[in-house]
Design an enzyme around this catalytic site. Structure first.
Site, PDB file in Angstrom:
ATOM      1  N   ASN A   1       0.653  -1.216  -0.427  1.00 11.54           N
ATOM      2  CA  ASN A   1       0.041   0.140   0.079  1.00 11.54           C
ATOM      3  C   ASN A   1       1.214   0.925  -0.114  1.00 11.54           C
ATOM      4  O   ASN A   1       1.416   1.729  -1.012  1.00 11.54           O
ATOM      5  CB  ASN A   1      -0.987   0.176   1.340  1.00 11.54           C
ATOM      6  CG  ASN A   1      -1.707   0.995   1.306  1.00 11.54           C
ATOM      7  OD1 ASN A   1      -1.963   1.629   0.069  1.00 11.54           O
ATOM      8  ND2 ASN A   1      -2.796   1.301   2.433  1.00 11.54           N
ATOM      9  N   CYS A   2       0.403   1.771   1.231  1.00 14.53           N
ATOM     10  CA  CYS A   2       1.686   3.100   1.039  1.00 14.53           C
ATOM     11  C   CYS A   2       3.400   2.806   2.107  1.00 14.53           C
ATOM     12  O   CYS A   2       3.312   1.862   2.176  1.00 14.53           O
ATOM     13  CB  CYS A   2       0.488   4.201   1.889  1.00 14.53           C
ATOM     14  SG  CYS A   2       0.445   3.518   3.543  1.00 14.53           S
TER      15      CYS A   2
ATOM     16  N   MET B   1       2.046   8.248   6.257  1.00 13.47           N
ATOM     17  CA  MET B   1       2.400   8.038   4.482  1.00 13.47           C
ATOM     18  C   MET B   1       1.515   7.709   3.049  1.00 13.47           C
ATOM     19  O   MET B   1       0.594   7.896   3.924  1.00 13.47           O
ATOM     20  CB  MET B   1       2.208   6.372   4.319  1.00 13.47           C
ATOM     21  CG  MET B   1       3.982   5.231   5.723  1.00 13.47           C
ATOM     22  SD  MET B   1       3.796   3.891   5.653  1.00 13.47           S
ATOM     23  CE  MET B   1       2.861   3.327   7.237  1.00 13.47           C
TER      24      MET B   1
ATOM     25  N   CYS C   1      -1.077   9.919   3.243  1.00 13.39           N
ATOM     26  CA  CYS C   1      -2.521  11.073   3.848  1.00 13.39           C
ATOM     27  C   CYS C   1      -2.615  10.810   5.227  1.00 13.39           C
ATOM     28  O   CYS C   1      -1.942  11.601   5.734  1.00 13.39           O
ATOM     29  CB  CYS C   1      -4.282  10.429   3.118  1.00 13.39           C
ATOM     30  SG  CYS C   1      -5.502  11.924   4.076  1.00 13.39           S
TER      31      CYS C   1
ATOM     32  N   SER D   1      -1.664   7.698   7.474  1.00 10.79           N
ATOM     33  CA  SER D   1      -1.178   6.017   7.690  1.00 10.79           C
ATOM     34  C   SER D   1      -0.358   6.505   8.278  1.00 10.79           C
ATOM     35  O   SER D   1       0.797   7.287   8.020  1.00 10.79           O
ATOM     36  CB  SER D   1      -1.372   5.509   6.370  1.00 10.79           C
ATOM     37  OG  SER D   1      -0.594   3.654   7.129  1.00 10.79           O
TER      38      SER D   1
ATOM     39  N   ASN E   1       2.883  -0.419   4.296  1.00 15.51           N
ATOM     40  CA  ASN E   1       1.586  -0.688   5.360  1.00 15.51           C
ATOM     41  C   ASN E   1       1.159  -1.243   4.197  1.00 15.51           C
ATOM     42  O   ASN E   1       1.155  -1.753   3.167  1.00 15.51           O
ATOM     43  CB  ASN E   1       0.034   0.424   5.524  1.00 15.51           C
ATOM     44  CG  ASN E   1      -0.205  -0.088   5.198  1.00 15.51           C
ATOM     45  OD1 ASN E   1      -1.166  -0.781   4.942  1.00 15.51           O
ATOM     46  ND2 ASN E   1      -1.044  -0.068   7.068  1.00 15.51           N
TER      47      ASN E   1
ATOM     48  N   TYR F   1      -7.015   2.371  11.683  1.00 19.40           N
ATOM     49  CA  TYR F   1      -6.797   3.218  10.729  1.00 19.40           C
ATOM     50  C   TYR F   1      -8.005   3.839  10.435  1.00 19.40           C
ATOM     51  O   TYR F   1      -9.152   3.315  10.383  1.00 19.40           O
ATOM     52  CB  TYR F   1      -6.000   2.683   9.791  1.00 19.40           C
ATOM     53  CG  TYR F   1      -6.010   3.436   8.340  1.00 19.40           C
ATOM     54  CD1 TYR F   1      -4.898   3.870   8.309  1.00 19.40           C
ATOM     55  CD2 TYR F   1      -7.625   3.304   7.123  1.00 19.40           C
ATOM     56  CE1 TYR F   1      -4.789   4.789   7.273  1.00 19.40           C
ATOM     57  CE2 TYR F   1      -7.225   4.503   5.903  1.00 19.40           C
ATOM     58  CZ  TYR F   1      -5.676   5.268   6.094  1.00 19.40           C
ATOM     59  OH  TYR F   1      -5.790   5.928   5.190  1.00 19.40           O
TER      60      TYR F   1
ATOM     61  N   GLU G   1     -13.277   8.991   1.970  1.00 20.73           N
ATOM     62  CA  GLU G   1     -13.436   9.018   0.145  1.00 20.73           C
ATOM     63  C   GLU G   1     -15.076   8.362  -0.591  1.00 20.73           C
ATOM     64  O   GLU G   1     -15.323   8.745  -0.127  1.00 20.73           O
ATOM     65  CB  GLU G   1     -12.277   8.665  -0.387  1.00 20.73           C
ATOM     66  CG  GLU G   1     -12.412   9.265  -1.779  1.00 20.73           C
ATOM     67  CD  GLU G   1     -10.690   9.432  -2.455  1.00 20.73           C
ATOM     68  OE1 GLU G   1     -10.688   8.635  -2.390  1.00 20.73           O
ATOM     69  OE2 GLU G   1     -10.405  10.208  -3.804  1.00 20.73           O
TER      70      GLU G   1
ATOM     71  N   GLY H   1      -9.773  15.124   3.585  1.00 20.23           N
ATOM     72  CA  GLY H   1      -8.113  15.082   4.575  1.00 20.23           C
ATOM     73  C   GLY H   1      -7.338  15.650   3.228  1.00 20.23           C
ATOM     74  O   GLY H   1      -6.092  16.815   3.777  1.00 20.23           O
TER      75      GLY H   1
END
Length: 721
Positions: free
Chosen positions: A182-183, A392, A394, A396, A415, A551, A556, A690
């Site tokens: 992911n990020c 990471m 936005c 995380s 992540n 989390y 969104e 965010g």
């Protein structure tokens, strides 16, 4: 209607202790509420339900093992025996339709047809993707196939929970079809110091800050194409400092050829280096905003900075802010990326007598004009996450982690994915019964655990050669050999995997009414929910060796998706589904008008249990003429929240010159003075979930959420405050 899923029942003594083995082999406790929900939807009275349940359980108890088909057949049989023939036929018809719907969901042809038809929920599911351009269309087409294949790959009970809307398996268009991560926090220091390889190019360590930022842009583009989440540069001012020092030393050497006075030589070198730094940071801003990853979007990039103390680090910090204030292009538009995150630290830049306070003042000015930077409170981030680092992407956050040598490691970690639980649905299914709420939540947590476990296991199947920039050339820190397992970078809690949640406001509303924000019992209850999620994550980590974290999902498109599915299931429920959206994680109800101080005071208790991802943001009137008001909020919040964003009107109409807040209309946002809504002559920037987006170029989430973005004008700060 809620179906009785494919299952086998291993009995012990009573229904509440039966273990259910579903068709895909997963085990769950037997839950009476599921069958009662079916009977409710079939229209049976409570007295009749009791008789049917009693008879059903008696017949189940007589068998040693029961499959789904057997449970469904027995339920139909019992309904008919009690002369509820119409209800029995309705249930049979529903089960057939449910199976057809499932086949529809895993059919790639139907999803591609929906995409070709420009179905809004597909083409606008990501606020950072412009569905009009070819490379995005290609990515959306691939994603349509990826989602249907992904549903078939994962455990069936997880896939069906996602399709129903009990949970949301994030980024289904990319994973599990591909074992992507992911990020991450990219380890730029390692890569820029030791060199790296992209494609056919062996890249050496840069000898100037201009080359360093150019290399950073190339790394960002390649990393963004090798994962599906955001990427961040942590402490970028300190990372780039050695390369700017190369510029200084070069200019100092040059100056000695023409200038005899040593002080003048240094002054010349400093002046030239400052110019180099500004040019480099401006180049990085433009490069990031002109990049497109293979996903058809500008890479979601975050720059964290603010802790450097040398004159060079200070110049880098100032240049980042000055470039953002200046704006992009001849029209000086607000840059959407990179997201800027500035750190405030007492003793460094918090108070007027501290050495970097002037940079904090510049950050305040920048936020009033461009909304970014967001703010990290140094001491609070350490308290919440165990060590200091930027988010990471936005929101995380990694947790504090030390390697086998006792060295703290942040950059180079990542992540592995997110699964979010639909809390409002659980609340409505419980009908205000708190004991039942906890029972359903525990069941959904088991489904979420299975989904996250599958994410981890699938990600471990990647090979270093699948993403060389990540695994072999330093982006993830430790460089793996071609035959090493990628799990070396994930296990022992080095990576995180995240349990998300949405809609605490709606949960509180069901149990305590729509104005529960000042009800201590309601507040404690919702905090307890997040604590239960946290405690489960700790339990899962102890079992597996992978770090599970809570989390606070940015929502969104999910703020719309869950609500649409629940509206279909429960109808229009006042203050829940009738709003047509769910509230972002732990945030204050967006329809109300607290001051920033009230809002932050309400929200501050949740991140202690949701340290894997969180952000607070407040909305203000135009603050360009009153930056001290924004700084007052930052200072007040320092020891209360860790991560704080600004939402203030910065729209600009180049046709008539208006600056402020555009008006939300049925056609979208437009200039309140001249009615202009042409993206070529307007700069309209709104903050949703965010981060920033331009709703004139593409809807931020879905059409209705253009209006929602406007509704979020709720946190007011007067000039007097």
């Amino acid at each position: 209607m809620q179906s009785v899923e494919t299952q086998s029942v291993t009995k012990t003594s009573k229904p509440s202790t039966w273990m259910v083995i579903k068709r895909d082999g997963s085990q769950f406790n037997f839950h009476e509420y599921k069958i009662k929900a079916v009977l409710d939807q079939l229209g049976l009275l409570k007295a009749d339900q009791a008789e049917v349940m009693g008879d059903l359980e008696t017949q189940l108890a007589a068998l040693s093992e029961i499959s789904t088909i057997a449970i469904s057949k027995i339920l139909v049989k019992v309904l008919r025996e009690h002369n509820f023939k119409q209800a029995a036929e309705a249930y049979v018809a529903y089960r057939l339709q449910d199976e057809l719907d499932w086949k529809h969901q895993v059919d790639p042809v139907q999803r591609i047809n929906r995409l070709v038809a420009n179905e809004d929920t597909l083409v606008h599911e990501n606020a950072n993707k412009d569905s009009k351009v070819f490379n995005t269309q290609r990515d959306l087409t691939a994603g349509a196939v990826g989602k249907t294949v992904g549903l078939k790959l994962m455990p069936e009970h997880v896939a069906k929970a996602h399709v129903r809307g009990d949970i949301h398996y994030h980024d289904l268009d990319y994973t599990p079809l591909s074992p992507m991560t992911n990020c991450c926090l990219i380890d730029f220091k390692e890569m820029l110091t030791n060199g790296f390889k992209i494609g056919n190019a062996e890249v050496e360590s840069p000898k100037s800050i201009q080359t360093a930022t150019a290399q950073m842009a190339q790394i960002i583009a390649n990393v963004a194409s090798s994962q599906y989440g955001g990427c961040s540069a942590d402490r970028v001012d300190e990372v780039l400092e050695p390369f700017a020092k190369c510029n200084y030393e070069k200019h100092l050497k040059e100056s000695a050829e023409f200038i005899d006075d040593e002080d003048k030589q240094k002054a010349f070198a400093v002046k030239r280096t400052k110019k180099d730094i500004y040019d480099a940071m401006q180049g990085l801003e433009y490069e990031i905003n002109t990049l497109f990853s293979s996903q058809g979007q500008t890479p979601f990039t975050t720059l964290g900075f603010g802790l450097g103390t040398s004159w060079i680090a200070r110049e880098i910090q100032k240049a980042i802010l000055q470039v953002r204030i200046e704006g992009l292009g001849k029209e000086k538009r607000t840059a959407i990326f990179p997201k800027l995150v500035f750190t405030i630290k007492k003793g460094l830049n918090y108070a007027p007598d501290e050495p970097n306070y002037d940079i904090k003042q510049l950050a305040v000015e920048c936020a009033t004009k461009r909304m970014y930077p967001d703010i990290l409170m140094y001491d609070k981030i350490i308290e919440l996450t165990g060590s200091f680092k930027a988010p990471m992407g936005c929101r995380s956050f990694l947790q504090g982690w030390w390697d086998e040598n006792g060295r703290e490691v942040n950059s180079g970690r990542m992540n592995l994915g997110v699964v979010t639980i639909n809390l409002p649905r659980i609340t409505m299914e419980s009908h205000g019964d708190m004991d039942l709420f906890w029972e359903i939540l525990n069941e959904r947590l088991q489904v979420a655990k299975d989904a996250l476990y599958f994410k981890v296991e699938r990600t471990k199947e990647a090979l270093p050669e699948n993403a060389p920039i990540l695994y072999r050339y330093g982006a993830f820190g430790k460089r793996l050999g071609e035959d090493e397992s990628v799990d070396e970078l994930f296990k022992n809690s080095r990576a995180t995997v995240s349990l998300g949640y949405i809609g605490l406001y709606e949960v509180g509303t069901v149990f305590y009414g729509p104005n529960w924000e000042h009800n201590q019992a309601a507040h404690d209850f919702t905090v307890e929910i997040v604590k239960v999620l946290h405690d489960k994550c700790v339990e899962w980590e102890q079992e597996s060796g992978y770090h599970y974290s809570v989390y606070s999902t940015p929502s969104e498109s999910l703020t719309d998706r869950f609500c649409r599915l629940d509206t279909k299931k429960f109808g229009k429920v006042k203050d829940i589904t009738d709003k047509e959206y769910y509230t972002n994680s732990f945030h204050y109800d967006v329809r109300k008008h607290p001051t920033p101080f009230e809002k932050l005071n309400f929200e501050k208790d949740y991140p202690q249990y949701a340290a894997g991802g969180f952000i607070h943001y407040c909305e203000y009137p135009n603050l360009k003429q009153n930056p001290a008001a924004l700084e007052a909020v930052w200072d007040w919040a320092y020891d209360k929240v860790g991560y704080l964003g600004t939402n203030t009107p910065i729209d600009h109409c180049y046709k008539c010159g208006f600056q402020g807040e555009f008006k939300a209309t049925a056609k979208g946002f437009q200039c309140p003075d001249c009615g202009n809504h042409d993206p070529k002559t307007c700069d309209c920037v709104k903050r949703t979930c965010g981060y920033l987006g331009n709703p004139l170029q593409r809807p931020m989430v879905h059409g209705r959420h253009v209006e929602i973005a406007s509704r979020e004008k709720n946190m007011r700060l007067t000039n007097e405050q």
